[in-house]
Design a protein around this motif. Structure first.
Motif, mmCIF file in Angstrom:
data_model
loop_
_atom_site.group_PDB
_atom_site.id
_atom_site.type_symbol
_atom_site.label_atom_id
_atom_site.label_comp_id
_atom_site.label_asym_id
_atom_site.label_seq_id
_atom_site.Cartn_x
_atom_site.Cartn_y
_atom_site.Cartn_z
ATOM 1 N N ARG A 109 32.303 0.365 -44.306
ATOM 2 C CA ARG A 109 33.332 -0.680 -44.196
ATOM 3 C C ARG A 109 33.310 -1.376 -42.840
ATOM 4 O O ARG A 109 33.875 -2.468 -42.702
ATOM 5 C CB ARG A 109 34.714 -0.091 -44.445
ATOM 6 C CG ARG A 109 34.962 0.322 -45.873
ATOM 7 C CD ARG A 109 36.445 0.350 -46.182
ATOM 8 N NE ARG A 109 37.048 -0.971 -46.068
ATOM 9 C CZ ARG A 109 38.337 -1.224 -46.284
ATOM 10 N NH1 ARG A 109 39.152 -0.231 -46.594
ATOM 11 N NH2 ARG A 109 38.813 -2.441 -46.164
ATOM 12 N N THR A 110 32.689 -0.781 -41.835
ATOM 13 C CA THR A 110 32.668 -1.379 -40.501
ATOM 14 C C THR A 110 31.329 -2.019 -40.157
ATOM 15 O O THR A 110 31.144 -2.466 -39.022
ATOM 16 C CB THR A 110 33.006 -0.312 -39.440
ATOM 17 O OG1 THR A 110 32.099 0.787 -39.542
ATOM 18 C CG2 THR A 110 34.426 0.209 -39.627
ATOM 19 N N LEU A 111 30.399 -2.043 -41.112
ATOM 20 C CA LEU A 111 29.117 -2.707 -40.863
ATOM 21 C C LEU A 111 29.339 -4.196 -40.644
ATOM 22 O O LEU A 111 30.159 -4.826 -41.317
ATOM 23 C CB LEU A 111 28.161 -2.475 -42.035
ATOM 24 C CG LEU A 111 27.660 -1.035 -42.231
ATOM 25 C CD1 LEU A 111 26.823 -0.939 -43.494
ATOM 26 C CD2 LEU A 111 26.856 -0.569 -41.020
ATOM 27 N N ARG A 112 28.579 -4.742 -39.702
ATOM 28 C CA ARG A 112 28.748 -6.149 -39.356
ATOM 29 C C ARG A 112 27.627 -6.991 -39.949
ATOM 30 O O ARG A 112 26.549 -6.500 -40.255
ATOM 31 C CB ARG A 112 28.770 -6.306 -37.835
ATOM 32 C CG ARG A 112 29.890 -5.542 -37.154
ATOM 33 C CD ARG A 112 29.854 -5.735 -35.653
ATOM 34 N NE ARG A 112 30.957 -5.030 -35.005
ATOM 35 C CZ ARG A 112 31.189 -5.071 -33.695
ATOM 36 N NH1 ARG A 112 30.385 -5.759 -32.903
ATOM 37 N NH2 ARG A 112 32.213 -4.411 -33.189
ATOM 38 N N GLY A 113 27.911 -8.269 -40.109
ATOM 39 C CA GLY A 113 26.910 -9.203 -40.602
ATOM 40 C C GLY A 113 27.112 -9.535 -42.072
ATOM 41 O O GLY A 113 27.551 -8.689 -42.857
ATOM 42 N N PRO A 114 26.798 -10.754 -42.477
ATOM 43 C CA PRO A 114 26.976 -11.161 -43.876
ATOM 44 C C PRO A 114 26.090 -10.412 -44.847
ATOM 45 O O PRO A 114 26.418 -10.292 -46.027
ATOM 46 C CB PRO A 114 26.637 -12.663 -43.844
ATOM 47 C CG PRO A 114 25.782 -12.845 -42.633
ATOM 48 C CD PRO A 114 26.277 -11.846 -41.632
ATOM 49 N N VAL A 115 24.955 -9.883 -44.376
ATOM 50 C CA VAL A 115 24.053 -9.186 -45.277
ATOM 51 C C VAL A 115 24.686 -7.915 -45.818
ATOM 52 O O VAL A 115 24.326 -7.439 -46.921
ATOM 53 C CB VAL A 115 22.726 -8.871 -44.562
ATOM 54 C CG1 VAL A 115 22.933 -7.828 -43.479
ATOM 55 C CG2 VAL A 115 21.670 -8.428 -45.553
ATOM 56 N N PHE A 116 25.633 -7.345 -45.084
ATOM 57 C CA PHE A 116 26.287 -6.108 -45.512
ATOM 58 C C PHE A 116 27.584 -6.360 -46.283
ATOM 59 O O PHE A 116 28.327 -5.412 -46.534
ATOM 60 C CB PHE A 116 26.593 -5.220 -44.296
ATOM 61 C CG PHE A 116 25.377 -4.696 -43.606
ATOM 62 C CD1 PHE A 116 24.537 -3.795 -44.238
ATOM 63 C CD2 PHE A 116 25.054 -5.127 -42.328
ATOM 64 C CE1 PHE A 116 23.403 -3.314 -43.598
ATOM 65 C CE2 PHE A 116 23.932 -4.645 -41.680
ATOM 66 C CZ PHE A 116 23.099 -3.740 -42.319
ATOM 67 N N PHE A 117 27.839 -7.616 -46.653
ATOM 68 C CA PHE A 117 29.086 -7.894 -47.372
ATOM 69 C C PHE A 117 29.212 -7.112 -48.676
ATOM 70 O O PHE A 117 30.278 -6.568 -48.968
ATOM 71 C CB PHE A 117 29.218 -9.396 -47.655
ATOM 72 C CG PHE A 117 30.399 -9.726 -48.514
ATOM 73 C CD1 PHE A 117 31.688 -9.747 -47.979
ATOM 74 C CD2 PHE A 117 30.244 -9.985 -49.871
ATOM 75 C CE1 PHE A 117 32.782 -10.045 -48.773
ATOM 76 C CE2 PHE A 117 31.336 -10.277 -50.674
ATOM 77 C CZ PHE A 117 32.600 -10.307 -50.124
ATOM 78 N N PRO A 118 28.152 -7.006 -49.509
ATOM 79 C CA PRO A 118 28.297 -6.203 -50.744
ATOM 80 C C PRO A 118 28.647 -4.747 -50.463
ATOM 81 O O PRO A 118 29.439 -4.146 -51.194
ATOM 82 C CB PRO A 118 26.920 -6.336 -51.413
ATOM 83 C CG PRO A 118 26.348 -7.584 -50.856
ATOM 84 C CD PRO A 118 26.841 -7.653 -49.440
#
Length: 305
Positions: free
Chosen positions: A120-129
């Motif tokens: 839940r704390t990953l950053r960046g749009p690639v990790f949105f899913p």
């Protein structure tokens, strides 16, 4: 006239750190001795009042309960010495299952909760899913009542008749507990991660650490230390809720008591099982209080949390 020896530059009337008879020759003033005697007297008085009020309250409750019209029947139904002696060995035998569930599920909950919190704390749009799936998981299992989750897993999974999937109520009940509590623990971990100031991550990055290394070596250690008290509270709740696996037929402390109650129609075994769980919970609760107080003292002193 009595001469009071003091260290140079130290005022005996205002100093609270010196001790009588020290190596430095310091002798407390009469004012300080009077103040300490007053504090001791107040402490003894407060202790006496607390003990007296507790005794009075206990006596009043005892008189009210014993003189209630239905007390004889209640005593026979809920506080039978005969059924208590019969139930205690079987309840303790079933409690071993609850303890094993606590140890295994507690470890699984911590690991899964940490993974979800990191996701839940990953950053960046690639990790949105990934963030969306982790958020959906926590929202769903935090909103779903635990008893319903247990019924769905313990009763629903065997009904599917899937090949290679266990139908053991202990394993299925432990799975349901892990699913629910990992959602709560994930939010605890996430709150701890987000409480770490961004400058900590920036400083780690400036030293050449990657994002993963900064998270592992800088952010997570601080986050976990800060969230120890709420994590212990969740483990206390998990310890109590392990008794719910009995709905699937697992013979734990609650189910052992329920078997005796169903045969004798006397509810004393439930009281025995409840007291056993309380006795198991109190040490964990006191540990939580001690850890919380220790961290509060360190925070007040400006130490590392």
């Amino acid at each position: 006239m009595t001469v009071v020896k003091q260290e140079p530059g130290r005022d005996g009337a205002d100093d609270d750190s010196g001790m009588p008879g020290g190596d430095d020759g310091y002798v407390p003033s009469a004012r300080r001795l009077d103040r300490e005697r007053y504090k001791r007297a107040r402490s003894r008085r407060a202790t006496g009042i607390a003990a007296l009020s507790t005794l009075v309250t206990a006596v009043v409750l005892y008189v009210v309960v014993v003189n209630a019209p239905g007390w004889p029947r209640t005593k026979e139904t809920f506080f039978s010495t005969e059924y208590a002696r019969e139930a205690l060995p079987k309840v303790l035998e079933g409690l071993w299952l609850n303890v094993r569930l606590l140890l295994v599920c507690g470890a699984a909950v911590l690991v899964l909760g940490m993974l979800i919190a990191v996701a839940r704390t990953l950053r960046g749009p690639v990790f949105f899913p990934v963030r969306a799936l982790a958020a959906a998981y926590t929202d769903f299992f935090r909103g779903l009542p635990l008893i319903i989750n247990l019924m769905i897993v313990v009763l629903g999974v065997p009904a599917l008749r899937l090949q290679g999937v266990t139908v053991d109520p202990v394993l299925l009940g432990g799975t349901a507990l892990t699913l629910t509590y990992s959602a709560y623990v994930a939010e605890v971990f996430r709150a701890g991660i987000e409480s770490v100031h961004p400058s900590q991550r920036a400083a780690a990055r400036s030293l050449g650490l990657t994002n993963r290394q900064a998270l592992r070596h800088v952010v997570l250690p601080q986050a976990v230390r800060r969230q120890v008290p709420p994590l212990l509270n969740d483990l206390v709740s998990l310890q109590k809720d392990t008794g719910l696996v009995s709905i699937g037929g697992a013979i734990d402390a609650v189910r052992a008591a329920d078997i005796i109650v169903g045969r004798s129609l006397n509810y004393t075994p439930y009281i025995v099982a409840g007291l056993v769980f309380v006795a198991l919970t109190i040490p964990m609760t006191r540990l939580t209080d001690w850890v919380t107080a220790r961290m509060d003292r360190r925070r007040a002193q400006g130490g590392t949390i």
